[in-house]
Design a protein around this motif. Structure first.
Motif, PDB file in Angstrom:
ATOM      1  N   VAL A  79       3.970  -1.114 -10.620  1.00  0.00           N
ATOM      2  CA  VAL A  79       3.325  -1.925 -10.396  1.00  0.00           C
ATOM      3  C   VAL A  79       3.837  -3.224 -11.044  1.00  0.00           C
ATOM      4  O   VAL A  79       3.266  -4.210 -10.314  1.00  0.00           O
ATOM      5  CB  VAL A  79       1.942  -1.442 -11.858  1.00  0.00           C
ATOM      6  N   TYR A  80       4.699  -3.876 -11.677  1.00  0.00           N
ATOM      7  CA  TYR A  80       5.711  -4.521 -11.565  1.00  0.00           C
ATOM      8  C   TYR A  80       5.600  -5.482 -10.749  1.00  0.00           C
ATOM      9  O   TYR A  80       5.670  -6.496  -9.685  1.00  0.00           O
ATOM     10  CB  TYR A  80       6.298  -4.963 -12.564  1.00  0.00           C
ATOM     11  N   ARG A  81       6.223  -4.528  -9.624  1.00  0.00           N
ATOM     12  CA  ARG A  81       7.221  -4.734  -8.034  1.00  0.00           C
ATOM     13  C   ARG A  81       6.110  -5.086  -7.186  1.00  0.00           C
ATOM     14  O   ARG A  81       5.954  -5.580  -6.138  1.00  0.00           O
ATOM     15  CB  ARG A  81       7.591  -2.668  -8.160  1.00  0.00           C
ATOM     16  N   MET A  82       4.765  -3.600  -7.703  1.00  0.00           N
ATOM     17  CA  MET A  82       3.418  -4.649  -6.952  1.00  0.00           C
ATOM     18  C   MET A  82       2.980  -5.654  -6.334  1.00  0.00           C
ATOM     19  O   MET A  82       2.893  -6.727  -5.954  1.00  0.00           O
ATOM     20  CB  MET A  82       2.785  -3.046  -6.776  1.00  0.00           C
ATOM     21  N   GLN A  83       3.174  -5.986  -7.625  1.00  0.00           N
ATOM     22  CA  GLN A  83       2.446  -7.643  -9.237  1.00  0.00           C
ATOM     23  C   GLN A  83       3.318  -8.524  -7.858  1.00  0.00           C
ATOM     24  O   GLN A  83       3.363  -9.538  -7.314  1.00  0.00           O
ATOM     25  CB  GLN A  83       3.003  -7.691  -9.965  1.00  0.00           C
ATOM     26  N   GLN A  84       4.802  -8.924  -7.059  1.00  0.00           N
ATOM     27  CA  GLN A  84       5.994  -9.208  -6.966  1.00  0.00           C
ATOM     28  C   GLN A  84       5.585  -8.698  -5.477  1.00  0.00           C
ATOM     29  O   GLN A  84       5.477 -10.109  -4.671  1.00  0.00           O
ATOM     30  CB  GLN A  84       6.825  -8.269  -7.477  1.00  0.00           C
ATOM     31  N   ILE A  85       4.834  -7.949  -4.768  1.00  0.00           N
ATOM     32  CA  ILE A  85       4.803  -8.138  -3.513  1.00  0.00           C
ATOM     33  C   ILE A  85       3.554  -8.790  -3.039  1.00  0.00           C
ATOM     34  O   ILE A  85       2.976  -9.121  -2.006  1.00  0.00           O
ATOM     35  CB  ILE A  85       5.124  -6.224  -2.357  1.00  0.00           C
ATOM     36  N   TRP A  86       2.574  -8.584  -3.688  1.00  0.00           N
ATOM     37  CA  TRP A  86       1.697  -8.934  -3.499  1.00  0.00           C
ATOM     38  C   TRP A  86       1.525 -10.600  -3.607  1.00  0.00           C
ATOM     39  O   TRP A  86       1.457 -11.255  -3.257  1.00  0.00           O
ATOM     40  CB  TRP A  86      -0.036  -8.469  -4.534  1.00  0.00           C
ATOM     41  N   GLY A  87       2.081 -11.683  -4.516  1.00  0.00           N
ATOM     42  CA  GLY A  87       2.141 -12.948  -5.130  1.00  0.00           C
ATOM     43  C   GLY A  87       3.662 -13.022  -4.514  1.00  0.00           C
ATOM     44  O   GLY A  87       3.730 -14.145  -4.638  1.00  0.00           O
ATOM     45  N   ALA A  88       4.095 -12.868  -3.550  1.00  0.00           N
ATOM     46  CA  ALA A  88       5.850 -13.120  -2.898  1.00  0.00           C
ATOM     47  C   ALA A  88       5.669 -14.089  -2.355  1.00  0.00           C
ATOM     48  O   ALA A  88       5.006 -14.579  -1.038  1.00  0.00           O
ATOM     49  CB  ALA A  88       6.175 -12.405  -1.866  1.00  0.00           C
ATOM     50  N   TYR A 112       1.395  -1.650   0.602  1.00  0.00           N
ATOM     51  CA  TYR A 112      -0.243  -0.006  -0.211  1.00  0.00           C
ATOM     52  C   TYR A 112       1.005   1.407  -0.065  1.00  0.00           C
ATOM     53  O   TYR A 112       0.554   2.157  -0.233  1.00  0.00           O
ATOM     54  CB  TYR A 112      -0.989   0.229   1.100  1.00  0.00           C
ATOM     55  N   THR A 113       2.201   0.915   0.364  1.00  0.00           N
ATOM     56  CA  THR A 113       2.845   2.499   0.976  1.00  0.00           C
ATOM     57  C   THR A 113       3.716   2.605  -0.793  1.00  0.00           C
ATOM     58  O   THR A 113       3.161   3.824  -1.636  1.00  0.00           O
ATOM     59  CB  THR A 113       4.218   2.200   1.236  1.00  0.00           C
ATOM     60  N   TYR A 114       3.355   1.720  -2.159  1.00  0.00           N
ATOM     61  CA  TYR A 114       3.927   1.685  -3.020  1.00  0.00           C
ATOM     62  C   TYR A 114       2.824   1.750  -4.160  1.00  0.00           C
ATOM     63  O   TYR A 114       2.866   2.834  -4.666  1.00  0.00           O
ATOM     64  CB  TYR A 114       4.238  -0.080  -3.794  1.00  0.00           C
ATOM     65  N   GLN A 115       1.573   1.375  -3.571  1.00  0.00           N
ATOM     66  CA  GLN A 115      -0.020   1.553  -3.974  1.00  0.00           C
ATOM     67  C   GLN A 115      -0.055   3.647  -4.023  1.00  0.00           C
ATOM     68  O   GLN A 115      -0.388   4.007  -4.578  1.00  0.00           O
ATOM     69  CB  GLN A 115      -1.166   1.138  -3.567  1.00  0.00           C
ATOM     70  N   VAL A 116      -0.355   3.609  -2.821  1.00  0.00           N
ATOM     71  CA  VAL A 116      -0.381   5.487  -2.528  1.00  0.00           C
ATOM     72  C   VAL A 116       0.919   6.129  -3.433  1.00  0.00           C
ATOM     73  O   VAL A 116       0.661   7.396  -3.913  1.00  0.00           O
ATOM     74  CB  VAL A 116      -0.859   5.894  -1.796  1.00  0.00           C
ATOM     75  N   SER A 117       2.002   5.680  -3.680  1.00  0.00           N
ATOM     76  CA  SER A 117       2.723   6.855  -3.993  1.00  0.00           C
ATOM     77  C   SER A 117       3.185   6.373  -5.727  1.00  0.00           C
ATOM     78  O   SER A 117       2.929   7.602  -6.227  1.00  0.00           O
ATOM     79  CB  SER A 117       4.675   5.924  -3.630  1.00  0.00           C
TER      80      SER A 117
END
Length: 119
Positions: free
Chosen positions: A110-119, A70-75
């Protein structure tokens, strides 16, 4: 997050980045086309935020750190408006390149957020 939606977001951000950077290097100042590309990227980010809020309630839980996600999402939601603000203040060809850099930043985040979500 939904992998298909992530791929669409990365593709749209990548195409918008290439277009803005190419137009900027060709000497074009920010116009409706380049600003519209960032608007589309921002709308996809808002849809992603809604999806990320709803996803856990339907069984798609994040396996990575929710705080980091969510830090990535807001940023990332702040990047397109910041690039557009820059383009409105500095009406030069380099402002168009900055719009492209903003889109490129969104695609990577966004690519990094996908990695975080499915880590």
């Amino acid at each position: 997050m939904i992998i298909g939606f992530t791929l669409v977001q990365v593709a749209v951000a990548g195409v918008a980045a290439l277009m803005c950077i190419a137009l900027g290097l060709a000497g074009r100042v920010p116009n409706d086309l380049t600003m519209g590309a960032l608007l589309l990227v921002e709308l996809l980010l808002i849809a992603q935020l809604v999806t990320a809020i709803i996803a856990p309630s339907v069984g798609n839980d994040a396996s990575g750190s929710l705080l980091e996600f969510y830090t990535y999402q807001v940023s990332v939601l702040l990047v397109p408006p910041a690039a557009v603000f820059w383009a409105l203040v500095d009406r030069s060809r380099w402002a168009t390149v900055i719009l492209g850099a903003g889109c490129l930043t969104v695609g990577i985040m966004v690519y990094r957020m996908q990695q975080i979500w499915g880590a």
